[in-house]
Design an enzyme around this catalytic site. Structure first.
Site, short mmCIF file in Angstrom:
data_model
loop_
_atom_site.label_atom_id
_atom_site.label_comp_id
_atom_site.label_asym_id
_atom_site.label_seq_id
_atom_site.Cartn_x
_atom_site.Cartn_y
_atom_site.Cartn_z
N LYS A 12 0.81 -1.22 0.00
CA LYS A 12 0.00 0.00 0.00
C LYS A 12 0.85 1.28 0.00
O LYS A 12 2.06 1.23 0.29
CB LYS A 12 -0.91 -0.01 1.22
CG LYS A 12 -1.93 -1.16 1.23
CD LYS A 12 -2.85 -1.00 2.44
CE LYS A 12 -3.85 -2.14 2.52
NZ LYS A 12 -4.77 -1.96 3.67
N TYR A 52 -12.73 -3.05 -2.76
CA TYR A 52 -13.20 -2.84 -1.39
C TYR A 52 -14.73 -2.74 -1.33
O TYR A 52 -15.27 -2.04 -0.47
CB TYR A 52 -12.54 -1.59 -0.79
CG TYR A 52 -11.10 -1.82 -0.36
CD1 TYR A 52 -10.73 -2.95 0.38
CD2 TYR A 52 -10.11 -0.87 -0.66
CE1 TYR A 52 -9.40 -3.14 0.78
CE2 TYR A 52 -8.79 -1.06 -0.25
CZ TYR A 52 -8.45 -2.20 0.47
OH TYR A 52 -7.15 -2.39 0.89
N PHE A 60 -15.63 5.31 6.55
CA PHE A 60 -14.24 5.57 6.16
C PHE A 60 -13.95 5.22 4.70
O PHE A 60 -12.82 5.39 4.23
CB PHE A 60 -13.27 4.81 7.08
CG PHE A 60 -13.46 3.31 7.09
CD1 PHE A 60 -12.92 2.50 6.10
CD2 PHE A 60 -14.19 2.69 8.11
CE1 PHE A 60 -13.08 1.12 6.11
CE2 PHE A 60 -14.36 1.31 8.13
CZ PHE A 60 -13.81 0.52 7.12
N ARG A 88 -1.89 -14.45 4.88
CA ARG A 88 -2.67 -13.69 5.88
C ARG A 88 -2.00 -13.79 7.26
O ARG A 88 -1.99 -12.82 8.01
CB ARG A 88 -4.11 -14.20 5.97
CG ARG A 88 -5.01 -13.86 4.80
CD ARG A 88 -5.45 -12.42 4.72
NE ARG A 88 -6.35 -11.99 5.77
CZ ARG A 88 -7.05 -10.86 5.73
NH1 ARG A 88 -6.96 -10.03 4.68
NH2 ARG A 88 -7.82 -10.51 6.72
N THR A 94 -6.08 -6.85 10.83
CA THR A 94 -6.29 -5.54 10.21
C THR A 94 -5.74 -4.38 11.05
O THR A 94 -5.10 -3.48 10.51
CB THR A 94 -7.81 -5.33 9.97
OG1 THR A 94 -8.32 -6.49 9.28
CG2 THR A 94 -8.08 -4.08 9.17
N ARG A 105 2.18 -6.29 9.70
CA ARG A 105 1.41 -5.14 10.20
C ARG A 105 1.82 -4.77 11.62
O ARG A 105 1.97 -3.59 11.95
CB ARG A 105 -0.08 -5.46 10.13
CG ARG A 105 -0.62 -5.35 8.70
CD ARG A 105 -2.03 -5.88 8.60
NE ARG A 105 -2.67 -5.50 7.34
CZ ARG A 105 -3.85 -5.98 6.94
NH1 ARG A 105 -4.51 -6.85 7.69
NH2 ARG A 105 -4.37 -5.59 5.79
N HIS A 118 -2.27 -5.32 1.61
CA HIS A 118 -3.53 -6.05 1.44
C HIS A 118 -3.17 -7.48 1.09
O HIS A 118 -2.23 -7.72 0.33
CB HIS A 118 -4.36 -5.45 0.30
CG HIS A 118 -5.44 -6.39 -0.15
ND1 HIS A 118 -6.66 -6.46 0.48
CD2 HIS A 118 -5.47 -7.33 -1.13
CE1 HIS A 118 -7.39 -7.40 -0.10
NE2 HIS A 118 -6.69 -7.95 -1.08
N GLU A 129 -9.21 -11.52 -7.25
CA GLU A 129 -8.29 -10.39 -7.10
C GLU A 129 -7.07 -10.52 -8.02
O GLU A 129 -6.59 -9.52 -8.56
CB GLU A 129 -7.86 -10.28 -5.63
CG GLU A 129 -9.03 -9.85 -4.75
CD GLU A 129 -8.69 -9.75 -3.27
OE1 GLU A 129 -7.55 -10.06 -2.87
OE2 GLU A 129 -9.58 -9.32 -2.51
#
Ligand code: DAT
Ligand code: MG
Length: 155
Positions: A12, A52, A60, A88, A94, A105, A118, A129
């Site tokens: 990102k 998304y 948001f 993942r 998240t 993260r 992501h 995706e």
């Protein structure tokens, strides 16, 4: 039995801005996931609204789209045993502040939406995706000497 799967990762804009692209890629490579596709691209509103779509009604959502369009992103396809769940697990949950230590993260970020990466959350999502971000000819299937370690029967 484990399945060989492909999954999609996006690096990102916060990772691009903070010059951490290499740090993200190395975590997947050193784990033993195979890099099958990689490119830098600028996302647009249409692609992001599809990507998304499950968050469209969230307050948001507009700021999420703005964030994702701040810089180009790096899109990757990774392959490995149970790659969707494996990736993942490496990415972490998240909210980076409650993500498990050792995840990308948790170790490299503090907030949403600036949580670095992501990753597809199911096999079905991964297929959709990968098709969203790559043409079939941009996704490479090839053999590596290390396949015997990472793709063997095992458990
Ligand atoms: P994930 O990226 O872990 O799959 P998700 O699909 O629920 O999580 O949300 C997609 C992204 O949207 C997430 O990485 C960061 C952003 N986001 C999620 N919840 C948010 C919130 N409460 N406020 C701001 N951004 C949020
Ligand atoms: Mg998600």
């Amino acid at each position: 039995m484990a399945d060989i799967q492909k999954t999609l990762v996006l690096i990102k804009p916060d990772a691009i801005q903070r010059e951490l692209v290499g740090r993200v890629v190395v975590r997947f490579e050193e784990k033993g996931l195979k890099l099958c596709a990689m490119k830098m691209t600028h996302l647009d509103e249409v692609t992001l609204t599809e990507h998304y779509g499950h968050l469209k009604e969230k307050p948001f959502f507009p700021s999420l789209l703005q964030f994702m369009m701040q810089t180009p992103i790096v899109a990757m396809v990774l392959e490995g045993l149970d790659a969707v769940d494996t990736v993942r697990a490496i990415v972490g949950s998240t909210n980076p502040r409650v993500a498990d230590a050792g995840t990308i993260r948790a170790d490299l970020s503090m907030n949403v939406p600036s949580n670095m990466v992501h990753a597809s959350d199911s096999v079905e999502a991964a297929v959709a995706e990968i098709n969203r971000f790559f043409k079939p000819e941009e996704v490479f299937n090839y053999e590596k000497f290390t396949d015997k370690y990472h793709f063997g029967e095992g458990i």
